[in-house]
Scaffold this active site. Structure first.
Site, PDB file in Angstrom:
ATOM      1  N   LYS A  62       0.828  -1.212   0.000  1.00 56.79           N
ATOM      2  CA  LYS A  62       0.000   0.000   0.000  1.00 56.79           C
ATOM      3  C   LYS A  62       0.862   1.263   0.000  1.00 56.79           C
ATOM      4  CE  LYS A  62      -2.324   2.724   3.515  1.00 56.79           C
ATOM      5  NZ  LYS A  62      -1.350   3.285   4.428  1.00 56.79           N
ATOM      6  N   ASN A  63       1.841   1.305   0.899  1.00 53.96           N
ATOM      7  CA  ASN A  63       2.570   2.571   1.047  1.00 53.96           C
ATOM      8  C   ASN A  63       3.553   2.831  -0.098  1.00 53.96           C
ATOM      9  OD1 ASN A  63       1.089   3.298   3.245  1.00 53.96           O
ATOM     10  ND2 ASN A  63       2.568   2.559   4.760  1.00 53.96           N
TER      11      ASN A  63
ATOM     12  N   CYS B 238      -5.104   8.325   8.990  1.00 56.36           N
ATOM     13  CA  CYS B 238      -5.335   7.754  10.312  1.00 56.36           C
ATOM     14  C   CYS B 238      -5.011   8.763  11.402  1.00 56.36           C
ATOM     15  CB  CYS B 238      -4.456   6.521  10.505  1.00 56.36           C
ATOM     16  SG  CYS B 238      -4.996   5.105   9.555  1.00 56.36           S
TER      17      CYS B 238
ATOM     18  N   ARG C 132       0.663  14.967  13.073  1.00 61.66           N
ATOM     19  CA  ARG C 132       1.368  14.455  11.889  1.00 61.66           C
ATOM     20  C   ARG C 132       1.873  15.648  11.072  1.00 61.66           C
ATOM     21  NH1 ARG C 132      -1.615   9.136   9.476  1.00 61.66           N
ATOM     22  NH2 ARG C 132       0.432   8.900   8.549  1.00 61.66           N
ATOM     23  N   PRO C 133       2.921  16.335  11.587  1.00 65.85           N
ATOM     24  CA  PRO C 133       3.411  17.536  10.902  1.00 65.85           C
ATOM     25  C   PRO C 133       4.037  17.207   9.547  1.00 65.85           C
ATOM     26  CG  PRO C 133       4.918  16.910  12.675  1.00 65.85           C
ATOM     27  CD  PRO C 133       3.729  15.979  12.764  1.00 65.85           C
TER      28      PRO C 133
ATOM     29  N   ASP D 240       6.426  19.552   8.295  1.00 63.29           N
ATOM     30  CA  ASP D 240       7.457  20.593   8.216  1.00 63.29           C
ATOM     31  C   ASP D 240       8.692  20.147   7.429  1.00 63.29           C
ATOM     32  OD1 ASP D 240       7.522  18.948  10.715  1.00 63.29           O
ATOM     33  OD2 ASP D 240       9.502  19.854  10.912  1.00 63.29           O
TER      34      ASP D 240
ATOM     35  N   ASP E 192       3.732   0.146  12.163  1.00 61.00           N
ATOM     36  CA  ASP E 192       2.507  -0.325  11.506  1.00 61.00           C
ATOM     37  C   ASP E 192       2.169  -1.776  11.855  1.00 61.00           C
ATOM     38  OD1 ASP E 192       2.361   2.174  10.432  1.00 61.00           O
ATOM     39  OD2 ASP E 192       3.018   1.614   8.422  1.00 61.00           O
TER      40      ASP E 192
ATOM     41  N   ARG F  62      -9.198   0.671   3.532  1.00 62.27           N
ATOM     42  CA  ARG F  62      -8.265   1.620   2.921  1.00 62.27           C
ATOM     43  C   ARG F  62      -6.943   0.929   2.573  1.00 62.27           C
ATOM     44  NH1 ARG F  62      -6.656   5.482   6.833  1.00 62.27           N
ATOM     45  NH2 ARG F  62      -4.980   5.492   5.332  1.00 62.27           N
TER      46      ARG F  62
HETATM   47  C1  EPZ Z   1       4.309   6.694   6.692  1.00 67.05           C
HETATM   48  O1  EPZ Z   1       3.654   7.831   7.228  1.00 67.05           O
HETATM   49  C2  EPZ Z   1       3.251   5.642   6.502  1.00 67.05           C
HETATM   50  N1  EPZ Z   1       2.223   6.170   5.602  1.00 67.05           N
HETATM   51  C3  EPZ Z   1       2.647   5.257   7.845  1.00 67.05           C
HETATM   52  O2  EPZ Z   1       1.797   4.159   7.599  1.00 67.05           O
HETATM   53  C4  EPZ Z   1       3.738   4.806   8.802  1.00 67.05           C
HETATM   54  O3  EPZ Z   1       3.201   4.622  10.096  1.00 67.05           O
HETATM   55  C5  EPZ Z   1       4.851   5.862   8.893  1.00 67.05           C
HETATM   56  O4  EPZ Z   1       5.330   6.203   7.561  1.00 67.05           O
HETATM   57  C6  EPZ Z   1       6.053   5.414   9.713  1.00 67.05           C
HETATM   58  O5  EPZ Z   1       6.584   4.245   9.167  1.00 67.05           O
HETATM   59  C7  EPZ Z   1       2.442   6.178   4.290  1.00 67.05           C
HETATM   60  O6  EPZ Z   1       3.471   5.739   3.796  1.00 67.05           O
HETATM   61  C8  EPZ Z   1       1.349   6.722   3.440  1.00 67.05           C
HETATM   62  P1  EPZ Z   1       6.724   9.731   8.729  1.00 67.05           P
HETATM   63  P2  EPZ Z   1       4.377   9.252   7.225  1.00 67.05           P
HETATM   64  O7  EPZ Z   1       6.829  11.007   7.974  1.00 67.05           O
HETATM   65  O8  EPZ Z   1       5.235   9.333   6.008  1.00 67.05           O
HETATM   66  C9  EPZ Z   1       7.485  12.928  12.255  1.00 67.05           C
HETATM   67  C10 EPZ Z   1      -0.122   2.830   7.871  1.00 67.05           C
HETATM   68  O9  EPZ Z   1      -0.741   2.300   8.821  1.00 67.05           O
HETATM   69  N2  EPZ Z   1       7.483  13.936  11.165  1.00 67.05           N
HETATM   70  O10 EPZ Z   1       7.771   8.698   8.503  1.00 67.05           O
HETATM   71  O11 EPZ Z   1       3.341  10.277   7.402  1.00 67.05           O
HETATM   72  C11 EPZ Z   1       6.102  12.315  12.461  1.00 67.05           C
HETATM   73  O12 EPZ Z   1       5.320  13.110  13.319  1.00 67.05           O
HETATM   74  C12 EPZ Z   1       0.425   4.233   7.979  1.00 67.05           C
HETATM   75  O13 EPZ Z   1       0.063   2.264   6.779  1.00 67.05           O
HETATM   76  C13 EPZ Z   1       7.792  15.228  11.459  1.00 67.05           C
HETATM   77  O14 EPZ Z   1       8.059  15.608  12.617  1.00 67.05           O
HETATM   78  O15 EPZ Z   1       5.281   9.113   8.507  1.00 67.05           O
HETATM   79  C14 EPZ Z   1       6.443  10.955  13.012  1.00 67.05           C
HETATM   80  O16 EPZ Z   1       6.683  11.076  14.405  1.00 67.05           O
HETATM   81  C15 EPZ Z   1      -0.003   4.988   9.143  1.00 67.05           C
HETATM   82  N3  EPZ Z   1       7.808  16.145  10.439  1.00 67.05           N
HETATM   83  C16 EPZ Z   1       7.774  10.603  12.351  1.00 67.05           C
HETATM   84  O17 EPZ Z   1       8.292  11.834  11.844  1.00 67.05           O
HETATM   85  C17 EPZ Z   1       7.553  15.798   9.153  1.00 67.05           C
HETATM   86  O18 EPZ Z   1       7.583  16.671   8.270  1.00 67.05           O
HETATM   87  C18 EPZ Z   1       7.665   9.621  11.184  1.00 67.05           C
HETATM   88  O19 EPZ Z   1       6.665  10.081  10.275  1.00 67.05           O
HETATM   89  C19 EPZ Z   1       7.239  14.466   8.869  1.00 67.05           C
HETATM   90  C20 EPZ Z   1       7.202  13.547   9.888  1.00 67.05           C
END
Ligand code: EPZ
Length: 419
Positions: free
Chosen positions: A22-23, A117, A122-123, A125, A306, A398
């Site tokens: 999916k991802n 979700c 979920r920033p 930045d 996940d 989803r």
């Molecule tokens: C991806 O989300 C996945 N979604 C999520 O899968 C998964 O839980 C996550 O990566 C972690 O592996 C997709 O690929 C569509 P991140 P993503 O940016 O990219 C912080 C599922 O169940 N962060 O790696 O949104 C954030 O808050 C889903 O399939 C910032 O601070 O996650 C988190 O603590 C849910 N600033 C950490 O980084 C940013 O700009 C990791 O988030 C971006 C992220």
């Protein structure tokens, strides 16, 4: 409204075939916007997030032909609209990849702030920091994001946090930029490698995906014309591996990349499960009550967040007291309240949860609070005695293809019921 009705108490046995990731799919679909032409995507999971993405791509001018249930042809020649349909992009998280890909293609894009979700803050930045470093002007206003650029120029970008989304988004924006972009402290998840492989197949020059430093040499155009098969979903594979543990079952999981599952395999062995690997197949067998274990979620190659709710079900039933420390998301323990309704003994405090294993769970009506929580509740329902009803299953649809069909084939008594 649909729900899943499960009559529990059956150990899962048999074979299951894993769908495409999916991802990876929700990043590769927007990545096709960087091509001026056609491409074919195979092993595409038939899930609602993919269908939503196809809807968005069609609304902005792409032509999509479904060849089979898991294969599409996309022609992006006539994409010219830079404003994504805000009502759809608001619905799911991965719509943020339209920013990177549309910036790359048109240097102009508007999307709404992404939904998805509810796992806490979920920033984005780091995404914005990356786009700005490449030369874009990004404005966030009234729930929408607009990004524009005269031109994008390669540069070095250090990610302050390891982020899957920001790594992929900056990669998308820099493929057609002028010069070389270096992403440092990049995420290393298998879907990052898959997106890079897809783009390279179409003519991009990306090196180092899967390590913490990715180098993207900008190219003038992506050729298209090729076919690409999406990597198997390691989270779906892990979900079935853990369902064998929770139900004292014996499942052979086909079409998976065993290397992607090392952290899960290690924990299953620690909990007393038997794991046999053979090429792209993993067999997980559990003949006794699982041992207790401690888990800390981490970016890849650590234990994936996940799969945290799914292993939480196994720990609820384990012999002894276990701890989970969730280091990625601040609200990923909502499922524990639902497991408590089924007789689990769990205390969640901030980013930690403590599991005092019980011998059995009993069926109850429960609510899926997010995608992986939903998968965990299905596993709990199959392991429990009696009847479980899982509500809010739109979260599960989803991201899992035909989840009840796959569990039913393994012997679960599970039905989708329309209320
Ligand atoms: C991806 O989300 C996945 N979604 C999520 O899968 C998964 O839980 C996550 O990566 C972690 O592996 C997709 O690929 C569509 P991140 P993503 O940016 O990219 C912080 C599922 O169940 N962060 O790696 O949104 C954030 O808050 C889903 O399939 C910032 O601070 O996650 C988190 O603590 C849910 N600033 C950490 O980084 C940013 O700009 C990791 O988030 C971006 C992220």
């Amino acid at each position: 409204m649909e729900k899943l009705v499960i009559t529990g108490g059956t150990p899962l046995k048999g074979e299951v075939t894993i769908s495409g990731a999916k991802n990876a799919a929700v990043a590769i679909l927007p990545a096709t916007l960087l091509i001026n032409g056609t491409c074919t995507i195979e092993n595409l999971p038939n899930i609602n997030d993919v269908k939503l993405y196809c809807e968005i791509l069609e609304k902005i001018g792409a032509k999509i032909t479904w060849i089979t249930r898991n294969e599409i042809k996309i022609d992006t020649t006539n994409v010219c609209c830079t404003k994504a349909p805000l009502d759809i992009t608001r619905k799911f998280r991965a719509s943020y990849y339209l920013i990177g890909s549309m910036l790359g293609r048109c240097k102009d894009v508007q999307v709404s702030l992404p939904g998805g979700c509810n796992l806490g803050a979920r920033p984005i930045d780091q995404h914005i920091k990356g786009f700005e470093a490449l030369g874009a002007n990004v404005v966030v206003n009234q729930g929408n994001i607009t990004a524009t650029a005269k031109k994008l120029t390669g540069t070095s970008i250090y990610m302050d946090v390891v982020s899957v989304g920001a790594t992929i988004n900056v990669m998308l924006a820099s493929v057609l930029a002028e010069g070389t972009t270096i992403i440092d402290n990049a995420a290393k998840e298998p879907h990052i490698v898959d997106v890079a492989n897809f783009l390279n197949t179409m003519g991009a020059d990306i090196r180092g995906a899967g390590t913490d430093m990715i180098k993207i040499n900008g190219v003038k155009e992506l050729r298209g014309g090729a076919s690409y098969s999406i990597v198997p979903d390691q989270i779906e594979a892990g979900t079935f591996m853990l369902s064998a543990m929770a139900t004292k079952g014996d499942i052979t999981i086909k079409n998976c990349i065993t290397k992607h599952l090392e952290s899960v395999t290690a924990k299953i062995i620690e909990m007393g499960g038997l794991v046999e690997e053979d090429g792209d197949t993993i067999r997980v067998k559990c003949t006794k009550r699982p041992n207790r274990a401690n888990i800390k979620t981490l970016p890849y190659p650590g234990f994936p967040t996940d799969l945290q709710p799914q292993i939480g079900v196994v720990l609820s039933l384990a012999d002894g007291t276990s701890t989970i420390n969730e280091s990625i998301w601040e609200s990923r323990f909502q499922y524990t309240q639902e497991l408590v309704k089924m007789g689990a003994k769990i205390t969640a405090q901030g980013k930690s949860a403590f599991f005092e294993g019980v011998k059995s769970l009993s069926g109850a009506p429960v609510c899926s609070t997010d995608l992986r929580a939903g998968a965990a509740l299905i596993i709990a329902g199959i392991a429990a005695n009696g009847k479980t009803e899982v509500y809010n299953i739109e979260h599960i649809d989803r991201g899992y293809e035909d989840i009840e069909g796959k569990f039913r084939k393994l012997g679960a008594k599970i039905e989708r019921v329309n209320e």
